[in-house]
Design a protein around this motif. Structure first.
Motif, short mmCIF file in Angstrom:
data_model
loop_
_atom_site.label_atom_id
_atom_site.label_comp_id
_atom_site.label_asym_id
_atom_site.label_seq_id
_atom_site.Cartn_x
_atom_site.Cartn_y
_atom_site.Cartn_z
N LYS B 42 0.84 -1.19 0.00
CA LYS B 42 0.00 0.00 0.00
C LYS B 42 0.88 1.24 0.00
CE LYS B 42 -3.94 -2.27 0.79
NZ LYS B 42 -4.98 -2.37 -0.24
N GLY B 43 0.24 2.40 -0.23
CA GLY B 43 0.95 3.66 -0.09
C GLY B 43 1.12 4.03 1.37
N LEU B 44 1.78 5.17 1.60
CA LEU B 44 2.00 5.65 2.97
C LEU B 44 0.84 6.53 3.41
CD1 LEU B 44 4.90 4.83 1.98
CD2 LEU B 44 5.75 6.60 3.54
N GLN B 45 0.45 6.38 4.67
CA GLN B 45 -0.64 7.19 5.24
C GLN B 45 -0.06 8.01 6.39
OE1 GLN B 45 -3.72 4.97 7.22
NE2 GLN B 45 -5.12 6.69 7.27
N LEU B 46 -0.38 9.29 6.43
CA LEU B 46 0.11 10.15 7.48
C LEU B 46 -0.55 9.81 8.81
CD1 LEU B 46 1.81 12.74 8.16
CD2 LEU B 46 -0.32 14.02 7.85
N LEU B 47 0.29 9.58 9.84
CA LEU B 47 -0.21 9.36 11.20
C LEU B 47 -0.31 10.66 11.97
CD1 LEU B 47 1.69 6.22 12.52
CD2 LEU B 47 -0.76 6.41 12.08
N LEU B 48 0.76 11.45 11.90
CA LEU B 48 0.81 12.71 12.62
C LEU B 48 1.96 13.56 12.11
CD1 LEU B 48 3.37 12.14 14.66
CD2 LEU B 48 1.62 11.00 16.02
N LYS B 49 1.92 14.86 12.50
CA LYS B 49 2.97 15.77 12.05
C LYS B 49 3.28 16.80 13.13
CE LYS B 49 -0.45 18.79 9.84
NZ LYS B 49 -1.06 19.22 8.58
N TYR B 50 4.53 17.22 13.17
CA TYR B 50 4.99 18.32 14.01
C TYR B 50 5.50 19.42 13.09
CZ TYR B 50 8.04 21.30 16.64
OH TYR B 50 8.65 22.41 17.16
N THR B 51 4.93 20.63 13.28
CA THR B 51 5.33 21.75 12.41
C THR B 51 5.56 23.01 13.24
OG1 THR B 51 3.02 22.24 11.98
CG2 THR B 51 4.14 20.85 10.38
N SER B 52 6.24 22.88 14.36
CA SER B 52 6.66 23.98 15.24
C SER B 52 5.54 24.56 16.07
CB SER B 52 7.34 25.11 14.44
OG SER B 52 6.40 25.89 13.74
N ALA B 53 4.49 23.83 16.26
CA ALA B 53 3.44 24.26 17.20
C ALA B 53 3.61 23.45 18.49
CB ALA B 53 2.07 24.07 16.57
#
Lengths: 110, 114
Positions: B42-53
């Protein structure tokens, strides 16, 4: 339904033939990418495009070519010059921060 | 320069026990960090992200990660593993607006024991 489509899911080719993998997105993203995935090696960048009619080589571009004539489409051609083309190929586009991935195409060359 | 190291290539946990997948990074820029999950073929699915918040980031399916600048880490955790969590997980670091600076870790295969 918004997203990225890749076709076909499985592709078989004889050695010496060029083959084109399709990638289409309806997310209105400017940036698109092609990655190659081999077992135990993570993802390696082949080409990326930040805007229509422009693209840049990634880390492993040799033996591959791309075009970006439309915002929605970023096809990848695997040429006969690619020494080990058998792999799983993933297309992605990028929003503000994160990338969105297609379901992948598994290419087998014999 | 940027790099990302996933410290374990394989992790096995029993169903119902906590999950910890470790990721260390280095970056010359102020980084954005991501965890993706990939099920077989399968393709990759985003679990979570950190963007300086917020440094503690909550994602889908009960996963969360904490950005620790002093330790240059972004470990992924889940309080209780489920059989459906069995997959490969990728830690990713990127520099803002640099499409050639998105670096993937080599992945951690998570096995869930019944």
């Amino acid at each position: 339904d918004g997203g990225i489509t890749q076709s076909p899911k499985y592709l078989f080719r004889k050695e010496g033939q060029n083959v084109t993998l399709s990638c289409e997105q309806n997310l209105n993203h400017d940036a698109m990418y092609w990655y190659r995935q081999d077992p135990g090696q993570g993802l390696r960048l082949i080409y990326y495009s930040q805007i229509v009619n422009d693209f840049q080589k990634g880390d492993i571009a040799e033996g591959y070519s791309v075009s970006r004539e439309k915002k929605e489409s970023f096809p990848l051609t695997v040429t006969s010059a690619q020494k080990n083309p058998t792999a799983f190929y993933l297309c992605a586009s990028r929003g503000t921060y994160e990338q969105y991935f297609g379901p992948g195409t598994r290419l087998t060359v014999t | 320069a940027q790099s990302v190291t996933q410290l374990d290539s394989h992790v096995s946990v029993s169903e119902g026990t906590p999950v910890l997948l470790r990721c260390n990074y280095s970056s010359s820029y102020s980084p954005s960090l991501f965890w993706y999950v990939q099920h077989p073929n399968k393709g990759l699915q985003l679990l979570l992200k950190y963007t300086s918040a917020a440094t503690l980031v909550k994602g889908i399916n009960g996963f969360e990660a904490e950005f620790k600048k002093s330790e240059t880490s972004f470990h992924l955790t889940k309080p209780s593993a489920h059989m459906s969590d069995a997959a490969e997980y990728f830690c990713v670091v990127s520099a803002s607006n640099r499409d050639d600076k998105i670096i993937f870790g080599k992945g951690t295969r998570l096995h869930i024991l019944p």
